[in-house]
Design an enzyme around this catalytic site. Sequence first.
Site, short mmCIF file in Angstrom:
data_model
loop_
_atom_site.label_atom_id
_atom_site.label_comp_id
_atom_site.label_asym_id
_atom_site.label_seq_id
_atom_site.Cartn_x
_atom_site.Cartn_y
_atom_site.Cartn_z
N ILE A 76 0.84 -1.20 0.00
CA ILE A 76 0.00 0.00 0.00
C ILE A 76 0.87 1.25 0.00
O ILE A 76 0.49 2.28 -0.57
CB ILE A 76 -0.95 0.01 1.21
CG1 ILE A 76 -1.72 -1.31 1.30
CG2 ILE A 76 -1.92 1.18 1.13
CD1 ILE A 76 -2.61 -1.60 0.12
N GLU A 105 -1.78 3.32 5.93
CA GLU A 105 -1.15 3.91 4.75
C GLU A 105 -2.20 4.37 3.74
O GLU A 105 -2.07 5.43 3.11
CB GLU A 105 -0.21 2.90 4.09
CG GLU A 105 1.04 2.57 4.86
CD GLU A 105 2.03 3.72 4.87
OE1 GLU A 105 2.33 4.26 3.79
OE2 GLU A 105 2.48 4.08 5.97
N ASP A 212 -1.21 2.61 18.12
CA ASP A 212 -0.62 3.64 18.99
C ASP A 212 -1.61 4.76 19.27
O ASP A 212 -1.80 5.18 20.41
CB ASP A 212 0.64 4.22 18.34
CG ASP A 212 1.75 3.20 18.20
OD1 ASP A 212 1.74 2.20 18.94
OD2 ASP A 212 2.63 3.40 17.34
N HIS A 256 -1.55 -16.27 5.73
CA HIS A 256 -2.11 -17.33 6.58
C HIS A 256 -3.59 -17.11 6.84
O HIS A 256 -4.37 -18.06 6.85
CB HIS A 256 -1.36 -17.41 7.90
CG HIS A 256 -1.83 -18.55 8.76
ND1 HIS A 256 -2.81 -18.40 9.72
CD2 HIS A 256 -1.49 -19.87 8.76
CE1 HIS A 256 -3.05 -19.57 10.30
NE2 HIS A 256 -2.26 -20.47 9.73
N ASP A 284 5.47 -20.06 7.67
CA ASP A 284 4.30 -20.05 6.80
C ASP A 284 4.49 -19.04 5.68
O ASP A 284 3.99 -19.22 4.57
CB ASP A 284 3.04 -19.70 7.60
CG ASP A 284 1.81 -19.66 6.73
OD1 ASP A 284 1.28 -20.73 6.41
OD2 ASP A 284 1.38 -18.55 6.35
N GLU A 291 2.65 -27.30 0.49
CA GLU A 291 2.55 -27.41 1.94
C GLU A 291 1.15 -27.04 2.41
O GLU A 291 0.58 -27.69 3.30
CB GLU A 291 3.58 -26.51 2.63
CG GLU A 291 3.55 -26.64 4.15
CD GLU A 291 4.65 -25.85 4.84
OE1 GLU A 291 4.32 -25.08 5.77
OE2 GLU A 291 5.83 -26.00 4.47
N VAL A 293 -1.53 -27.50 0.75
CA VAL A 293 -2.38 -28.65 0.41
C VAL A 293 -2.39 -29.64 1.57
O VAL A 293 -3.44 -30.20 1.92
CB VAL A 293 -1.89 -29.33 -0.89
CG1 VAL A 293 -2.62 -30.66 -1.11
CG2 VAL A 293 -2.10 -28.42 -2.09
N SER A 294 -1.23 -29.84 2.20
CA SER A 294 -1.15 -30.80 3.30
C SER A 294 -2.00 -30.38 4.50
O SER A 294 -2.41 -31.22 5.30
CB SER A 294 0.32 -30.99 3.73
OG SER A 294 0.77 -29.90 4.53
N LYS A 297 -5.70 -26.31 3.08
CA LYS A 297 -5.99 -24.91 2.78
C LYS A 297 -6.06 -24.65 1.28
O LYS A 297 -6.63 -23.65 0.84
CB LYS A 297 -4.93 -24.02 3.42
CG LYS A 297 -4.91 -24.13 4.94
CD LYS A 297 -3.70 -23.43 5.54
CE LYS A 297 -3.64 -23.65 7.06
NZ LYS A 297 -2.44 -23.04 7.65
#
Length: 334
Positions: A76, A105, A212, A256, A284, A291, A293-294, A297
Amino acid sequence: MDRPQNVKDLARKVKDNLSFSREVRGMDFEKEWDFMAIMRSFETMGFQGSNLYRAVEEIERMKNSKIFFGCTSNIISSGLRDVIATLVKRRHVHVLVITGGGIEEDIIKAFKPTFCADFRLDGAELRDNGLNRIGNLVIPSENYEHLESWLNNIVNDITEGYTAERPRILTPSSFIRILGERIDDESSILYWAAKNDIPVYSPAVVDGSLGDILSFHPRRKMLKLDIVEDVYRINCETIFCGETAAIILGCGVVKHHILNANLFKNGLEHCVLINNAQEFDGSDAGASLDEAVSWGKVKPGTRGVKVFGDATILFPLLVGATFMRKDKDVPKGE
């Protein structure tokens, strides 16, 4: 083994069960060409050029799917904000996942500019001049002061009538929707997301200036952000859904969050990743699609692709060759 006597001996071909038919070829600039001719030439270019072409094909396949789009804050910060805003304006994507830095942003750029600079500028000199570097971009500190003033007014408005004992409870996506409704600038991603009723999820929304500023606010106890409810909501974006797809620029939490939500429908049908992360540390962020697929996802047998490279170069090419193309002579993703 006998000492080799010639090239044939060195090659040592002992099997004949593999064959390839697609020859490596590059762009022939001596023929008539245009943008799409260059994009089509990547099919046989090799290396990441061929992966870029595969990404074009994959986006063509996903156009009738529910598309989850994710990106990190630096995306962004760059000029890709304008590209993404166009996709959201035209409803080419249907669910957004953006980091907290990306949310702020986008808001800041609706009021104040970010400037092109240099990777090699001295950090101490920039600090003394009230400038903050993001790669070869700089953001004046006064931009964040403007963000603080703008956000404080909104928090004052939305907490009116609430107390610390009975606070206003919002999900991050609902809070972001309010922010988008308050932005009056058509260059903004959040503006178009609110206008087109496209949800924006940000599981790490407070990781940055927004967090913040909220922590400084005297009414902070009158406002609570319910992150768990948003996890439920994004998971429900996939349950009982037809085909889903993802385009993710960068990695980390946005990658993720999108992939994990699609676990609830047994995986994505289509996926394009653009990042430079490697899988060898087990993160990740760098994990391959196989990976995923395992974990359930991404569905087995899909033709998703990861393109290694700088999204500021690659993504405008992808968008120009797919969502925004005028030339119809392009791959159909078959």
